[in-house]
Design an enzyme around this catalytic site. Structure first.
Site, PDB file in Angstrom:
ATOM      1  N   HIS A  64      41.731  69.528  56.905  1.00  0.00           N
ATOM      2  CA  HIS A  64      42.015  68.105  57.111  1.00  0.00           C
ATOM      3  C   HIS A  64      43.283  67.847  56.296  1.00  0.00           C
ATOM      4  O   HIS A  64      43.211  67.640  55.078  1.00  0.00           O
ATOM      5  CB  HIS A  64      40.876  67.227  56.610  1.00  0.00           C
ATOM      6  CG  HIS A  64      39.530  67.577  57.188  1.00  0.00           C
ATOM      7  ND1 HIS A  64      39.177  67.231  58.473  1.00  0.00           N
ATOM      8  CD2 HIS A  64      38.466  68.232  56.674  1.00  0.00           C
ATOM      9  CE1 HIS A  64      37.936  67.655  58.711  1.00  0.00           C
ATOM     10  NE2 HIS A  64      37.488  68.274  57.641  1.00  0.00           N
ATOM     11  N   ARG A  88      33.139  61.153  49.781  1.00  0.00           N
ATOM     12  CA  ARG A  88      33.532  60.747  51.125  1.00  0.00           C
ATOM     13  C   ARG A  88      34.013  59.299  51.146  1.00  0.00           C
ATOM     14  O   ARG A  88      34.966  58.966  51.864  1.00  0.00           O
ATOM     15  CB  ARG A  88      32.361  60.946  52.098  1.00  0.00           C
ATOM     16  CG  ARG A  88      32.794  60.807  53.538  1.00  0.00           C
ATOM     17  CD  ARG A  88      31.662  61.078  54.500  1.00  0.00           C
ATOM     18  NE  ARG A  88      30.740  59.968  54.603  1.00  0.00           N
ATOM     19  CZ  ARG A  88      29.968  59.730  55.677  1.00  0.00           C
ATOM     20  NH1 ARG A  88      30.003  60.559  56.713  1.00  0.00           N
ATOM     21  NH2 ARG A  88      29.154  58.715  55.700  1.00  0.00           N
ATOM     22  N   HIS A 212      32.749  66.071  65.645  1.00  0.00           N
ATOM     23  CA  HIS A 212      32.777  65.904  64.187  1.00  0.00           C
ATOM     24  C   HIS A 212      31.531  66.486  63.539  1.00  0.00           C
ATOM     25  O   HIS A 212      31.618  67.230  62.565  1.00  0.00           O
ATOM     26  CB  HIS A 212      32.973  64.447  63.749  1.00  0.00           C
ATOM     27  CG  HIS A 212      33.086  64.362  62.259  1.00  0.00           C
ATOM     28  ND1 HIS A 212      31.985  64.265  61.433  1.00  0.00           N
ATOM     29  CD2 HIS A 212      34.158  64.451  61.430  1.00  0.00           C
ATOM     30  CE1 HIS A 212      32.380  64.279  60.160  1.00  0.00           C
ATOM     31  NE2 HIS A 212      33.686  64.397  60.140  1.00  0.00           N
ATOM     32  N   GLU A 241      26.124  70.834  56.315  1.00  0.00           N
ATOM     33  CA  GLU A 241      26.842  71.032  55.063  1.00  0.00           C
ATOM     34  C   GLU A 241      26.033  70.507  53.880  1.00  0.00           C
ATOM     35  O   GLU A 241      26.125  71.043  52.777  1.00  0.00           O
ATOM     36  CB  GLU A 241      28.197  70.310  55.144  1.00  0.00           C
ATOM     37  CG  GLU A 241      29.064  70.479  53.905  1.00  0.00           C
ATOM     38  CD  GLU A 241      30.387  69.754  54.012  1.00  0.00           C
ATOM     39  OE1 GLU A 241      30.556  68.952  54.942  1.00  0.00           O
ATOM     40  OE2 GLU A 241      31.251  69.991  53.153  1.00  0.00           O
ATOM     41  N   HIS A 275      30.932  75.236  57.909  1.00  0.00           N
ATOM     42  CA  HIS A 275      29.986  75.179  56.785  1.00  0.00           C
ATOM     43  C   HIS A 275      28.683  75.916  57.139  1.00  0.00           C
ATOM     44  O   HIS A 275      28.452  76.979  56.620  1.00  0.00           O
ATOM     45  CB  HIS A 275      29.708  73.744  56.303  1.00  0.00           C
ATOM     46  CG  HIS A 275      30.940  72.952  56.026  1.00  0.00           C
ATOM     47  ND1 HIS A 275      31.900  73.386  55.141  1.00  0.00           N
ATOM     48  CD2 HIS A 275      31.412  71.777  56.545  1.00  0.00           C
ATOM     49  CE1 HIS A 275      32.882  72.512  55.102  1.00  0.00           C
ATOM     50  NE2 HIS A 275      32.613  71.523  55.947  1.00  0.00           N
ATOM     51  N   ASP A 326      39.911  73.509  54.318  1.00  0.00           N
ATOM     52  CA  ASP A 326      39.179  72.254  54.448  1.00  0.00           C
ATOM     53  C   ASP A 326      39.851  71.054  53.755  1.00  0.00           C
ATOM     54  O   ASP A 326      40.797  70.499  54.284  1.00  0.00           O
ATOM     55  CB  ASP A 326      37.736  72.490  53.950  1.00  0.00           C
ATOM     56  CG  ASP A 326      36.792  71.358  54.302  1.00  0.00           C
ATOM     57  OD1 ASP A 326      37.232  70.355  54.885  1.00  0.00           O
ATOM     58  OD2 ASP A 326      35.588  71.469  53.993  1.00  0.00           O
TER      59      ASP A 326
HETATM   60  C1  NGQ Z   1      35.549  65.412  56.788  1.00  0.00           C
HETATM   61  N1  NGQ Z   1      34.702  66.964  55.133  1.00  0.00           N
HETATM   62  O1  NGQ Z   1      35.438  65.091  57.963  1.00  0.00           O
HETATM   63  O2  NGQ Z   1      36.633  65.311  56.203  1.00  0.00           O
HETATM   64  C2  NGQ Z   1      34.334  65.922  56.059  1.00  0.00           C
HETATM   65  C3  NGQ Z   1      33.679  64.781  55.326  1.00  0.00           C
HETATM   66  C4  NGQ Z   1      31.803  63.972  56.794  1.00  0.00           C
HETATM   67  C5  NGQ Z   1      33.848  67.915  54.837  1.00  0.00           C
HETATM   68  N2  NGQ Z   1      32.717  67.881  55.464  1.00  0.00           N
HETATM   69  C6  NGQ Z   1      33.161  63.706  56.213  1.00  0.00           C
HETATM   70  N3  NGQ Z   1      34.104  68.859  53.962  1.00  0.00           N
HETATM   71  O3  NGQ Z   1      31.385  65.130  56.879  1.00  0.00           O
HETATM   72  O4  NGQ Z   1      31.173  63.007  57.189  1.00  0.00           O
HETATM   73 ZN    ZN Z   2      35.796  69.359  57.482  1.00  0.00          ZN
END
Ligand code: NGQ
Ligand code: ZN
Length: 466
Positions: A64, A88, A212, A241, A275, A326
């Site tokens: 990201h 987050r 997602h 995750e 993950h 990531d």
């Molecule tokens: C993301 N990141 O989409 O950037 C996610 C966090 C989520 C990671 N999972 C957001 N490492 O999973 O809702």
């Molecule tokens: Zn991610």
């Protein structure tokens, strides 16, 4: 084609080829940026560029880019209960402030750093679709095109994965702070078609589709999305995750996330499960047998307190894996692999864990070669090996930068993974272009200047992300 892609003739004292380390390797590439021949046990020619060691570079199968703008800014405890979910919240506050120009500047800097670290391919899991106010851009692909533009400035290979995002959590509508992520399968199919049409003949750009997570996309959404994109496209999904996702999934769908996905979706070698941290034994073995890639992101997973991927059981069952940077809190191929291995050693109280049970051999070589293979599969691009017909990507190392003099073959990778802080890379070739020479990227000053401007503006009205 970039004017700086030229034919190359490289002569390496040692090189990691698909069948292992070989000596006196001559590698030639054409003006389209592909290897035309890679041959071991040759003599150097006068026109050859001589290098000690040549390695195929690593893909980062999960990134990201915008999160690079908060690297190191979320390490202050704000609350005794700080967790993935509070991180987050901070990440969402950053995401709310990113416009296309800011994203371009951050991503270009990130990709320069990736190339210098030994990554020549990055899969961008992209979900900032709408404007900061939540309205769609006039050009639906505005944001992913800014990311691709950044990749082209840096000269890195890009797998763009626009991500389907429709729910805040299982069965819940998006929250206001998630308004930018709103996307339907039709919208994403248009974005993907636009990107692939613009870059059809560019060996440095390809596309896939991302979901997602099972939190953010329902079974029906996913089926519709898969129906709208080409059948050979990579498919990536965040999954399992955090334990909260597993618990919510069991409550809502009656099954654990990975089990549900394997039961309900055609998971095969197109798929990358990012993950997949929390799997029971049955899920681990089934995922391994599916041919999909587990997208393990060891540094970020450690940083976010995710848990340990069940690596030993997974490789014993023949599972494929790659690594992702990531959150981009730190770009370091050696440390990703080392973190993965050391996690297993600490849990098992044993040494040299990565290889399947019953197999002996170099841990560094196994981790590097398998992550390279899995990462390449997950990105679906035309590179990943020092071999004729592959995209001409490689990185060079000087023997004097290893931990000991005179290292040969697999001990080179053991030295790189376990005994060097970072890969001591001197030059990087990507798609036939020398993008890094003597540790310097061809455009690093200009890109860093733009990055500094963007970061100063971005953080000027906030002392933290709290
Ligand atoms: C993301 N990141 O989409 O950037 C996610 C966090 C989520 C990671 N999972 C957001 N490492 O999973 O809702
Ligand atoms: Zn991610």
């Amino acid at each position: 084609m970039s004017p700086s892609v030229q034919t190359q003739n490289i002569f390496a004292g040692q090189a990691l080829l698909p069948d292992g380390w070989r000596d006196n390797v001559r590698l030639c590439s054409d003006a389209h940026g592909f290897f035309t021949s890679v041959e071991a046990d040759r003599q150097p020619r006068p026109e050859d560029r001589r290098v000690d060691i040549a390695l195929p570079p690593m893909p980062s199968l999960h990134s990201h880019a915008f999160q690079r703008a908060m690297a190191g800014l979320t390490e202050t405890r704000l609350n005794p209960t700080d967790s993935f979910w509070s991180w987050r919240g901070q990440m969402y506050r950053l995401a709310a402030a990113i416009d296309p120009d800011t994203l371009r500047a951050i991503a270009a800097q990130l990709y320069v750093e990736m190339l210098k670290a030994g990554y020549t391919q990055v899969a961008e899991f992209h979900y900032l679709h709408c404007a900061p106010d939540g309205r769609p851009y006039a050009q639906p692909a505005e944001m992913p095109l800014a990311v691709i533009d950044a990749a082209q400035q840096a000269g890195i290979g890009m797998t763009m994965l626009p991500a389907l995002y429709r729910h805040a959590g299982f069965g819940r509508p998006l929250a206001p702070e998630q308004g930018r992520f709103a996307s339907s399968p039709e919208f994403l199919a248009r974005v993907i078609t636009d990107i692939t049409a613009r870059h059809a003949s560019n060996p440095l750009v390809n596309a896939g589709v991302a979901l997602h997570s099972l939190r953010a996309a329902s079974g029906d959404d996913i089926r519709e999305m898969l129906r709208l994109v080409p059948e050979d496209m990579p498919v990536h999904i965040h999954i399992a995750e955090q334990m909260k996702e597993v618990e919510d999934c069991v409550a809502f769908l009656g099954r654990r996330p990975v089990a549900w996905l394997l039961d309900e979706m055609p998971v095969d070698d197109r798929w990358c499960l990012v993950h997949a941290t929390h799997m029971d034994h049955d899920e681990t073995v089934r995922l391994a047998r599916s041919g999909a890639v587990a997208g393990i992101c060891p540094i970020t997973e450690a940083n976010l307190g995710d848990g340990f991927f069940p690596f030993s059981d997974y490789v014993d069952a023949g599972g494929r894996f790659g690594i992702g940077s990531d959150s981009n809190v730190l770009l370091n191929v050696a440390e990703e692999l080392r973190t993965l291995e050391y996690g297993q050693r600490l849990i098992s109280q044993k040494r040299c864990r990565a290889l399947p049970s019953g197999q002996t051999g170099s841990v560094g070589n196994y981790l590097y070669s398998q992550a390279l293979r899995g990462g390449t599969q997950a990105c679906g691009h035309n590179g990943g090996m020092l071999a004729a017909g592959q995209r001409a990507d490689l990185c060079t190392l000087s023997g004097s930068n290893l931990s000991l003099p005179g290292l040969r073959g697999d001990t080179i990778l053991d030295s790189l993974v376990f005994a060097r802080a970072t890969l001591p890379i001197s030059d990087v070739l990507c798609g036939g272009q020398w993008v890094v020479r003597d540790g310097h990227h061809m455009h690093e000053e200009r890109i860093a200047t733009e990055f500094h401007k963007a970061i100063t503006t971005l953080h000027s009205d906030r002392s933290s992300l709290s």
